[in-house]
Design a protein around this motif. Sequence first.
Motif, PDB file in Angstrom:
ATOM      1  N   VAL A 176      -4.510 -10.464   7.337  1.00  0.00           N
ATOM      2  CA  VAL A 176      -5.212  -9.296   7.857  1.00  0.00           C
ATOM      3  C   VAL A 176      -4.281  -8.510   8.766  1.00  0.00           C
ATOM      4  CG1 VAL A 176      -7.143  -8.465   9.228  1.00  0.00           C
ATOM      5  CG2 VAL A 176      -7.435 -10.462   7.751  1.00  0.00           C
ATOM      6  N   MET A 177      -4.169  -7.230   8.503  1.00  0.00           N
ATOM      7  CA  MET A 177      -3.459  -6.318   9.399  1.00  0.00           C
ATOM      8  C   MET A 177      -4.515  -5.625  10.247  1.00  0.00           C
ATOM      9  SD  MET A 177      -0.916  -4.426  10.548  1.00  0.00           S
ATOM     10  CE  MET A 177      -0.701  -2.790  11.272  1.00  0.00           C
ATOM     11  N   PRO A 178      -4.547  -5.853  11.571  1.00  0.00           N
ATOM     12  CA  PRO A 178      -5.597  -5.255  12.396  1.00  0.00           C
ATOM     13  C   PRO A 178      -5.407  -3.755  12.552  1.00  0.00           C
ATOM     14  CG  PRO A 178      -3.985  -6.364  13.768  1.00  0.00           C
ATOM     15  CD  PRO A 178      -3.615  -6.683  12.350  1.00  0.00           C
ATOM     16  N   ALA A 179      -6.496  -3.079  12.844  1.00  0.00           N
ATOM     17  CA  ALA A 179      -6.449  -1.641  13.120  1.00  0.00           C
ATOM     18  C   ALA A 179      -6.036  -1.427  14.571  1.00  0.00           C
ATOM     19  CB  ALA A 179      -7.811  -1.016  12.858  1.00  0.00           C
ATOM     20  N   PHE A 180      -5.198  -0.420  14.807  1.00  0.00           N
ATOM     21  CA  PHE A 180      -4.712  -0.149  16.153  1.00  0.00           C
ATOM     22  C   PHE A 180      -5.244   1.164  16.704  1.00  0.00           C
ATOM     23  CE2 PHE A 180      -1.750  -3.383  14.856  1.00  0.00           C
ATOM     24  CZ  PHE A 180      -1.461  -4.060  16.024  1.00  0.00           C
ATOM     25  N   SER A 181      -6.209   1.761  16.020  1.00  0.00           N
ATOM     26  CA  SER A 181      -6.736   3.053  16.465  1.00  0.00           C
ATOM     27  C   SER A 181      -7.419   2.954  17.824  1.00  0.00           C
ATOM     28  CB  SER A 181      -7.719   3.604  15.433  1.00  0.00           C
ATOM     29  OG  SER A 181      -8.769   2.669  15.195  1.00  0.00           O
ATOM     30  N   ALA A 182      -7.994   1.791  18.135  1.00  0.00           N
ATOM     31  CA  ALA A 182      -8.677   1.630  19.421  1.00  0.00           C
ATOM     32  C   ALA A 182      -7.742   1.141  20.516  1.00  0.00           C
ATOM     33  CB  ALA A 182      -9.845   0.658  19.269  1.00  0.00           C
ATOM     34  N   ARG A 183      -6.556   0.735  20.123  1.00  0.00           N
ATOM     35  CA  ARG A 183      -5.615   0.149  21.083  1.00  0.00           C
ATOM     36  C   ARG A 183      -4.490   1.115  21.451  1.00  0.00           C
ATOM     37  NH1 ARG A 183      -2.784  -5.823  20.456  1.00  0.00           N
ATOM     38  NH2 ARG A 183      -1.414  -5.701  22.260  1.00  0.00           N
ATOM     39  N   LEU A 184      -4.094   1.946  20.509  1.00  0.00           N
ATOM     40  CA  LEU A 184      -2.982   2.860  20.731  1.00  0.00           C
ATOM     41  C   LEU A 184      -3.446   4.307  20.637  1.00  0.00           C
ATOM     42  CD1 LEU A 184      -0.230   1.122  18.560  1.00  0.00           C
ATOM     43  CD2 LEU A 184      -0.553   0.929  21.031  1.00  0.00           C
ATOM     44  N   SER A 185      -2.774   5.180  21.344  1.00  0.00           N
ATOM     45  CA  SER A 185      -3.083   6.599  21.276  1.00  0.00           C
ATOM     46  C   SER A 185      -2.580   7.182  19.960  1.00  0.00           C
ATOM     47  CB  SER A 185      -2.425   7.334  22.445  1.00  0.00           C
ATOM     48  OG  SER A 185      -1.005   7.322  22.305  1.00  0.00           O
ATOM     49  N   TYR A 219       0.812  -1.218   0.000  1.00  0.00           N
ATOM     50  CA  TYR A 219       0.000   0.000   0.000  1.00  0.00           C
ATOM     51  C   TYR A 219       0.844   1.267   0.000  1.00  0.00           C
ATOM     52  CZ  TYR A 219      -3.881  -3.117   1.087  1.00  0.00           C
ATOM     53  OH  TYR A 219      -4.827  -4.131   1.050  1.00  0.00           O
ATOM     54  N   GLY A 220       2.134   1.131  -0.211  1.00  0.00           N
ATOM     55  CA  GLY A 220       3.015   2.283  -0.226  1.00  0.00           C
ATOM     56  C   GLY A 220       3.763   2.431   1.078  1.00  0.00           C
ATOM     57  N   GLY A 221       4.996   2.911   0.979  1.00  0.00           N
ATOM     58  CA  GLY A 221       5.836   3.045   2.163  1.00  0.00           C
ATOM     59  C   GLY A 221       6.044   4.473   2.610  1.00  0.00           C
ATOM     60  N   THR A 222       5.220   5.393   2.169  1.00  0.00           N
ATOM     61  CA  THR A 222       5.334   6.763   2.665  1.00  0.00           C
ATOM     62  C   THR A 222       4.918   6.802   4.124  1.00  0.00           C
ATOM     63  OG1 THR A 222       3.067   7.358   2.047  1.00  0.00           O
ATOM     64  CG2 THR A 222       4.782   7.659   0.374  1.00  0.00           C
ATOM     65  N   ILE A 223       5.361   7.828   4.822  1.00  0.00           N
ATOM     66  CA  ILE A 223       5.011   7.945   6.238  1.00  0.00           C
ATOM     67  C   ILE A 223       3.502   8.054   6.408  1.00  0.00           C
ATOM     68  CG2 ILE A 223       5.302  10.447   6.248  1.00  0.00           C
ATOM     69  CD1 ILE A 223       6.176   8.016   9.125  1.00  0.00           C
ATOM     70  N   GLN A 231      -0.791  -0.115  -5.762  1.00  0.00           N
ATOM     71  CA  GLN A 231      -0.815   0.215  -4.339  1.00  0.00           C
ATOM     72  C   GLN A 231      -2.195   0.615  -3.861  1.00  0.00           C
ATOM     73  OE1 GLN A 231       2.270   3.109  -3.522  1.00  0.00           O
ATOM     74  NE2 GLN A 231       3.887   1.563  -3.583  1.00  0.00           N
ATOM     75  N   ILE A 232      -2.973   1.212  -4.730  1.00  0.00           N
ATOM     76  CA  ILE A 232      -4.309   1.628  -4.322  1.00  0.00           C
ATOM     77  C   ILE A 232      -5.171   0.429  -3.938  1.00  0.00           C
ATOM     78  CG2 ILE A 232      -5.302   1.557  -6.654  1.00  0.00           C
ATOM     79  CD1 ILE A 232      -6.873   4.088  -5.880  1.00  0.00           C
ATOM     80  N   MET A 233      -4.825  -0.744  -4.493  1.00  0.00           N
ATOM     81  CA  MET A 233      -5.561  -1.967  -4.187  1.00  0.00           C
ATOM     82  C   MET A 233      -4.801  -2.878  -3.229  1.00  0.00           C
ATOM     83  SD  MET A 233      -7.012  -2.933  -7.984  1.00  0.00           S
ATOM     84  CE  MET A 233      -8.031  -4.238  -7.329  1.00  0.00           C
ATOM     85  N   GLY A 234      -3.534  -2.586  -3.034  1.00  0.00           N
ATOM     86  CA  GLY A 234      -2.717  -3.456  -2.189  1.00  0.00           C
ATOM     87  C   GLY A 234      -2.366  -4.764  -2.859  1.00  0.00           C
ATOM     88  N   SER A 235      -2.379  -4.790  -4.183  1.00  0.00           N
ATOM     89  CA  SER A 235      -2.061  -6.028  -4.909  1.00  0.00           C
ATOM     90  C   SER A 235      -0.554  -6.215  -5.009  1.00  0.00           C
ATOM     91  CB  SER A 235      -2.685  -5.993  -6.300  1.00  0.00           C
ATOM     92  OG  SER A 235      -2.287  -4.836  -7.014  1.00  0.00           O
ATOM     93  N   ALA A 236      -0.133  -7.448  -5.033  1.00  0.00           N
ATOM     94  CA  ALA A 236       1.286  -7.779  -4.965  1.00  0.00           C
ATOM     95  C   ALA A 236       2.022  -7.463  -6.252  1.00  0.00           C
ATOM     96  CB  ALA A 236       1.455  -9.254  -4.615  1.00  0.00           C
ATOM     97  N   ASN A 237       3.278  -7.084  -6.107  1.00  0.00           N
ATOM     98  CA  ASN A 237       4.192  -6.938  -7.232  1.00  0.00           C
ATOM     99  C   ASN A 237       4.684  -8.337  -7.594  1.00  0.00           C
ATOM    100  OD1 ASN A 237       6.248  -6.424  -9.015  1.00  0.00           O
ATOM    101  ND2 ASN A 237       7.274  -4.902  -7.743  1.00  0.00           N
ATOM    102  N   LEU A 238       4.363  -8.786  -8.797  1.00  0.00           N
ATOM    103  CA  LEU A 238       4.718 -10.149  -9.205  1.00  0.00           C
ATOM    104  C   LEU A 238       6.083 -10.223  -9.875  1.00  0.00           C
ATOM    105  CD1 LEU A 238       1.280 -11.245 -10.731  1.00  0.00           C
ATOM    106  CD2 LEU A 238       2.076 -11.461  -8.360  1.00  0.00           C
ATOM    107  N   GLY A 294      -5.712  -0.399   9.749  1.00  0.00           N
ATOM    108  CA  GLY A 294      -5.515  -1.785   9.356  1.00  0.00           C
ATOM    109  C   GLY A 294      -5.638  -1.968   7.850  1.00  0.00           C
ATOM    110  N   ARG A 295      -5.361  -3.185   7.394  1.00  0.00           N
ATOM    111  CA  ARG A 295      -5.465  -3.509   5.966  1.00  0.00           C
ATOM    112  C   ARG A 295      -6.025  -4.917   5.816  1.00  0.00           C
ATOM    113  NH1 ARG A 295      -4.592   1.259   3.013  1.00  0.00           N
ATOM    114  NH2 ARG A 295      -2.678   2.287   3.752  1.00  0.00           N
ATOM    115  N   GLN A 296      -6.825  -5.110   4.798  1.00  0.00           N
ATOM    116  CA  GLN A 296      -7.319  -6.447   4.474  1.00  0.00           C
ATOM    117  C   GLN A 296      -7.583  -6.509   2.971  1.00  0.00           C
ATOM    118  OE1 GLN A 296     -10.421  -8.040   6.938  1.00  0.00           O
ATOM    119  NE2 GLN A 296     -10.884  -9.720   5.554  1.00  0.00           N
ATOM    120  N   GLY A 297      -6.538  -6.838   2.237  1.00  0.00           N
ATOM    121  CA  GLY A 297      -6.689  -6.981   0.797  1.00  0.00           C
ATOM    122  C   GLY A 297      -7.406  -8.280   0.449  1.00  0.00           C
TER     123      GLY A 297
END
Length: 286
Positions: free
Chosen positions: A259-268, A145-149, A216-223, A159-162
């Motif tokens: 699945v990459m979980p969302a941490f908005s509810a867990r971390l400040s 999904y891109g490595g920008t900050i 990257q907009i879809m999170g699809s793999a570079n083959l 989180g992410r779930q492609g």
Amino acid sequence: MADEKNPFPGENNTGHIWDDNIRELDNPVPRWWMVGFWASVLWWVAYGILYPMIPLGEDSTKGVLGWTQIGEYNDGVAEVQAVRAKFEDQIAGMTPAEILADDGLSGYATASARVLFGDNCQACHGAGGQGGPGYPVLADDNWLYGGTIEAITQTITSGRQGIMVAHGATLSDQEIDTLAQYTVDLSQGQANEAGAELYQTKGCFACHGPDAKGLQIMGSANLTDAIWRFNEDDKLASAKYTIKHGVNAANDPMTREAVMPAFSARLSDNDIKKLAVYVHKLGGGQ
């Protein structure tokens, strides 16, 4: 034992003798030892008066000083927070990109987030971001999904779930084999005309792009690179399985789960910003 039968008369032994010369003496305890013993008893009594000590069911005696382990812990945390406050206050009003650009705050965020990473990310991504079986490497320059900050911050926050569609019901075994071999050949820089044609006619380019480098907009793999998220030991078998069963495909019980979980509810918000800076600086940020 009478003295006349004791082979060591006048020695003040108990008369218990073994193997002719091993005997038990009956000397008084040394004074220094007795002083130490009674001092330890007094210390034990004093400790019991000053500190929590004697269990009373689910509770214990409190001690006149009112000391507790949790109280000492809270005092320590308060001291640490007081030192961090000036940095945390600055971070609260800044974007992750601004923090990254400030050498002082960037260094603080990296040091502070090392523990956050160990508590929340290390189990999946490894201690150094090297990844684990089925989990992405964070220390390279390959980002779904891109490595920008900004992208990293969004990933940690939401989180992410492609989704990779399961093609087992729409492709023949031969077509799956051809496409799997094509992806392996792509990763090794080799041509595969049959696979390239099937890649286009089956619409794989819609997700992975016409150049197979992913979107990257879809999170699809570079083959086309040599990075394999699933089962690097047998790339061909791994590619076949993924094409057949997909990733997070709801209609296939054998699908790969990613699945990459969302941490908005867990971390400040501050913790998420610091983690984003830390991950960006692992080596793969863009």
